[in-house]
Motif scaffolding. Structure first.
Motif, PDB file in Angstrom:
ATOM      1  N   ASN A 104       0.835  -1.208   0.000  1.00 55.10           N
ATOM      2  CA  ASN A 104       0.000   0.000   0.000  1.00 55.10           C
ATOM      3  C   ASN A 104       0.877   1.268   0.000  1.00 55.10           C
ATOM      4  O   ASN A 104       0.733   2.142   0.849  1.00 55.10           O
ATOM      5  N   ARG A 128      -5.519   9.343  -3.796  1.00 58.53           N
ATOM      6  CA  ARG A 128      -6.557   9.693  -2.819  1.00 58.53           C
ATOM      7  C   ARG A 128      -6.944  11.168  -2.929  1.00 58.53           C
ATOM      8  O   ARG A 128      -8.012  11.553  -2.486  1.00 58.53           O
ATOM      9  N   TRP A 136     -10.029  10.986  -4.708  1.00 56.88           N
ATOM     10  CA  TRP A 136     -11.170  10.586  -3.862  1.00 56.88           C
ATOM     11  C   TRP A 136     -11.713  11.831  -3.145  1.00 56.88           C
ATOM     12  O   TRP A 136     -12.922  12.023  -3.049  1.00 56.88           O
ATOM     13  N   GLU A 146     -16.523   2.545   2.173  1.00 57.03           N
ATOM     14  CA  GLU A 146     -15.170   2.212   1.702  1.00 57.03           C
ATOM     15  C   GLU A 146     -14.855   0.799   2.191  1.00 57.03           C
ATOM     16  O   GLU A 146     -14.973   0.519   3.387  1.00 57.03           O
ATOM     17  N   GLY A 165     -11.909  -1.925   2.775  1.00 56.28           N
ATOM     18  CA  GLY A 165     -10.445  -1.962   2.851  1.00 56.28           C
ATOM     19  C   GLY A 165      -9.938  -0.665   3.440  1.00 56.28           C
ATOM     20  O   GLY A 165     -10.051   0.397   2.817  1.00 56.28           O
ATOM     21  N   VAL A 166      -9.404  -0.739   4.657  1.00 57.13           N
ATOM     22  CA  VAL A 166      -9.045   0.475   5.390  1.00 57.13           C
ATOM     23  C   VAL A 166      -7.525   0.576   5.604  1.00 57.13           C
ATOM     24  O   VAL A 166      -6.959   1.666   5.556  1.00 57.13           O
ATOM     25  N   ASP A 167      -6.886  -0.556   5.874  1.00 58.47           N
ATOM     26  CA  ASP A 167      -5.451  -0.591   6.205  1.00 58.47           C
ATOM     27  C   ASP A 167      -5.187   0.392   7.356  1.00 58.47           C
ATOM     28  O   ASP A 167      -5.875   0.364   8.351  1.00 58.47           O
ATOM     29  N   GLY A 198      -6.852   6.535   3.545  1.00 66.56           N
ATOM     30  CA  GLY A 198      -7.962   6.894   2.662  1.00 66.56           C
ATOM     31  C   GLY A 198      -9.184   7.306   3.470  1.00 66.56           C
ATOM     32  O   GLY A 198      -9.895   8.254   3.108  1.00 66.56           O
ATOM     33  N   ASP A 211     -13.308  -3.336   7.219  1.00 66.86           N
ATOM     34  CA  ASP A 211     -12.057  -4.097   7.093  1.00 66.86           C
ATOM     35  C   ASP A 211     -12.139  -5.368   7.918  1.00 66.86           C
ATOM     36  O   ASP A 211     -12.741  -5.398   8.997  1.00 66.86           O
ATOM     37  N   ILE A 212     -11.523  -6.416   7.406  1.00 70.14           N
ATOM     38  CA  ILE A 212     -11.535  -7.715   8.074  1.00 70.14           C
ATOM     39  C   ILE A 212     -10.540  -7.748   9.240  1.00 70.14           C
ATOM     40  O   ILE A 212     -10.662  -8.565  10.152  1.00 70.14           O
ATOM     41  N   ASP A 226     -15.742  -9.421   7.294  1.00 70.86           N
ATOM     42  CA  ASP A 226     -15.619  -9.586   5.851  1.00 70.86           C
ATOM     43  C   ASP A 226     -16.528  -8.569   5.148  1.00 70.86           C
ATOM     44  O   ASP A 226     -17.683  -8.373   5.558  1.00 70.86           O
ATOM     45  N   SER A 227     -16.025  -7.942   4.094  1.00 73.36           N
ATOM     46  CA  SER A 227     -16.771  -6.830   3.485  1.00 73.36           C
ATOM     47  C   SER A 227     -18.121  -7.260   2.930  1.00 73.36           C
ATOM     48  O   SER A 227     -19.081  -6.477   2.958  1.00 73.36           O
ATOM     49  N   ASP A 269     -11.705  -1.209  -2.115  1.00 70.69           N
ATOM     50  CA  ASP A 269     -10.242  -1.189  -1.926  1.00 70.69           C
ATOM     51  C   ASP A 269      -9.855  -2.268  -0.905  1.00 70.69           C
ATOM     52  O   ASP A 269      -9.018  -2.033  -0.041  1.00 70.69           O
ATOM     53  N   SER A 270     -10.502  -3.469  -1.006  1.00 71.12           N
ATOM     54  CA  SER A 270     -10.216  -4.517  -0.005  1.00 71.12           C
ATOM     55  C   SER A 270      -9.454  -5.673  -0.658  1.00 71.12           C
ATOM     56  O   SER A 270      -8.352  -5.474  -1.176  1.00 71.12           O
ATOM     57  N   ASP A 271     -10.039  -6.863  -0.653  1.00 69.67           N
ATOM     58  CA  ASP A 271      -9.442  -8.032  -1.314  1.00 69.67           C
ATOM     59  C   ASP A 271      -9.553  -7.806  -2.823  1.00 69.67           C
ATOM     60  O   ASP A 271     -10.658  -7.734  -3.365  1.00 69.67           O
ATOM     61  N   HIS A 315     -13.701 -11.473  -5.497  1.00 72.82           N
ATOM     62  CA  HIS A 315     -14.165 -10.671  -4.354  1.00 72.82           C
ATOM     63  C   HIS A 315     -14.639  -9.286  -4.808  1.00 72.82           C
ATOM     64  O   HIS A 315     -15.677  -8.799  -4.354  1.00 72.82           O
TER      65      HIS A 315
HETATM   66  C1  LIG Z   1      -5.142  -1.884   0.028  1.00 75.55           C
HETATM   67  S1  LIG Z   1      -5.597  -1.976   1.705  1.00 75.55           S
HETATM   68  C2  LIG Z   1      -6.738  -0.649   1.874  1.00 75.55           C
HETATM   69  C3  LIG Z   1      -6.109   0.697   1.659  1.00 75.55           C
HETATM   70  C4  LIG Z   1      -6.898   1.889   2.135  1.00 75.55           C
HETATM   71  N1  LIG Z   1      -8.182   2.018   1.487  1.00 75.55           N
HETATM   72  C5  LIG Z   1      -6.082   3.148   1.930  1.00 75.55           C
HETATM   73  O1  LIG Z   1      -6.599   4.145   1.412  1.00 75.55           O
HETATM   74  O2  LIG Z   1      -4.885   3.179   2.302  1.00 75.55           O
HETATM   75  C6  LIG Z   1      -6.575  -3.428   1.723  1.00 75.55           C
HETATM   76  C7  LIG Z   1      -7.281  -3.717   3.040  1.00 75.55           C
HETATM   77  O3  LIG Z   1      -8.335  -4.654   2.743  1.00 75.55           O
HETATM   78  C8  LIG Z   1      -8.533  -5.479   3.857  1.00 75.55           C
HETATM   79  N2  LIG Z   1      -9.253  -6.690   3.423  1.00 75.55           N
HETATM   80  C9  LIG Z   1      -8.769  -7.759   2.736  1.00 75.55           C
HETATM   81  N3  LIG Z   1      -9.745  -8.666   2.521  1.00 75.55           N
HETATM   82  C10 LIG Z   1     -10.883  -8.163   3.061  1.00 75.55           C
HETATM   83  C11 LIG Z   1     -12.219  -8.623   3.164  1.00 75.55           C
HETATM   84  N4  LIG Z   1     -12.591  -9.797   2.658  1.00 75.55           N
HETATM   85  N5  LIG Z   1     -13.125  -7.827   3.769  1.00 75.55           N
HETATM   86  C12 LIG Z   1     -12.753  -6.632   4.297  1.00 75.55           C
HETATM   87  N6  LIG Z   1     -11.503  -6.157   4.237  1.00 75.55           N
HETATM   88  C13 LIG Z   1     -10.573  -6.891   3.635  1.00 75.55           C
HETATM   89  C14 LIG Z   1      -7.121  -5.718   4.395  1.00 75.55           C
HETATM   90  O4  LIG Z   1      -7.177  -6.078   5.761  1.00 75.55           O
HETATM   91  C15 LIG Z   1      -6.434  -4.370   4.117  1.00 75.55           C
HETATM   92  O5  LIG Z   1      -6.452  -3.576   5.267  1.00 75.55           O
END
Ligand SMILES: C[S@@+](CC[C@H](N)C(=O)[O-])C[C@H]1O[C@@H](n2cnc3c(N)ncnc32)[C@H](O)[C@@H]1O
Length: 277
Positions: free
Chosen positions: A51, A118, A121, A135, A137-139, A143, A167-168, A191-192, A209-211, A216
């Motif tokens: 990321n 971003r 965004w 949104e 996927g948060v990491d 974002g 986020d998971i 899970d999203s 922005d997750s998996d 997915h």
């Molecule tokens: C690329 S990062 C997100 C980046 C963030 N949006 C940003 O702006 O920096 C991907 C995130 O997706 C999450 N993730 C992966 N699989 C997921 C799922 N099935 N459901 C929810 N979140 C998931 C990961 O834990 C990770 O934190």
């Protein structure tokens, strides 16, 4: 025979590739040397392992402004104002620097705050003024903070909104847990797909922005469809890798455009913004 004529003659013979080889070799060597220099500098100056963050080149920032202007039907001058607004948000920058320095993951994060795509965004949220963003996927929450900062400015101008960030990973989103940004953020762990199915408010803007697997990403866009408010906008962070959003747009009668970012001084070729509306 003069050199121009000689070159023309050779160009039509089997000798042409041999004659052109030194020039071609020089071109590719120059390009690769630049990538190697940038990569070596990054290996010793950055701590990031995924990321990645970086600034955009000037031209890429300019293209981003036009991309948002066209897709959000907003004058480009206004969009450029939004980009500058985020870049000049010292309170947000300070907060991200301090929260990064204090976090348990600081060893894998860079000190300098760089928003890359971003910025787009942010400008989209400022232009569209959505009441509810989702949104996935948060990491760290970079974002999420950017989206929250746009929502806070919208609220100051009489158009409040909230972002639900999914986020998971229960440790995700530490940057977005500090006020005033946290005042407009709902972090949901799980899970999203399950989290999308549990949403109980219409969604005006959705960002994948997750998996990033094709399956997915596709499931997210299918799951969000019945939750969308009329005229909602769909975004993907995965547009340089899959064609999922474009196919979804075709199936659902939407328009689609993609922006490809160009990072400044980074080996990573960049991601992009896919947008359906
Ligand atoms: C690329 S990062 C997100 C980046 C963030 N949006 C940003 O702006 O920096 C991907 C995130 O997706 C999450 N993730 C992966 N699989 C997921 C799922 N099935 N459901 C929810 N979140 C998931 C990961 O834990 C990770 O934190």
């Amino acid at each position: 025979m003069d050199p121009v004529n000689l070159r023309r003659r050779i160009a039509s013979t089997p000798l042409a590739p041999v004659a052109a080889f030194p020039k071609r070799l020089l071109r590719v060597a120059r390009h690769d040397a630049r990538v190697l220099r940038t990569s070596a500098r990054w290996l010793f100056t950055s701590r990031e392992h995924h990321n990645y963050t970086y600034d955009l080149t000037r031209l890429s920032r300019e293209h981003l402004a036009w991309f948002v202007s066209v897709t959000c039907d907003t004058p480009v001058k206004q969009v450029k104002g939004y980009l500058s607004e985020l870049e000049g948000d010292d309170a947000l920058r300070r907060h991200i620097e301090e929260a990064t320095a204090a976090s348990a993951r600081r060893g894998l994060a860079d000190k300098r705050v760089r928003f890359a795509r971003r910025l787009g965004w942010y400008a989209i949220v400022r232009s569209r003024r959505p009441a509810h963003i989702v949104e996935t996927g948060v990491d760290k929450g970079l974002g999420t903070c950017v989206l929250a900062a746009a929502l806070l400015r919208n609220a100051d101008e009489g158009a409040p909104g909230r972002v639900t960030s999914l986020d998971i990973n229960p440790e995700a989103g530490y940057l977005a847990k500090v006020a005033p940004w946290s005042d407009v953020v709902d972090l949901v762990v799980g899970d999203s797909i399950a989290s999308i199915e549990a949403l109980d408010r219409p969604v005006d803007l959705f960002l994948h922005d997750s998996d990033h697997s094709v399956a997915h990403e596709r499931r997210e866009f299918e799951a969000i469809e019945p939750k969308l408010a009329s005229g909602a906008m769909l975004l993907t962070d995965n547009v340089m890798v899959t064609n999922v959003l474009a196919e979804h747009a075709a199936r659902t009668g939407r328009k689609f455009l993609a922006y490809r970012e160009t990072p400044r001084d980074h080996w990573f070729p960049g991601d992009g913004i896919g947008l359906a509306w």
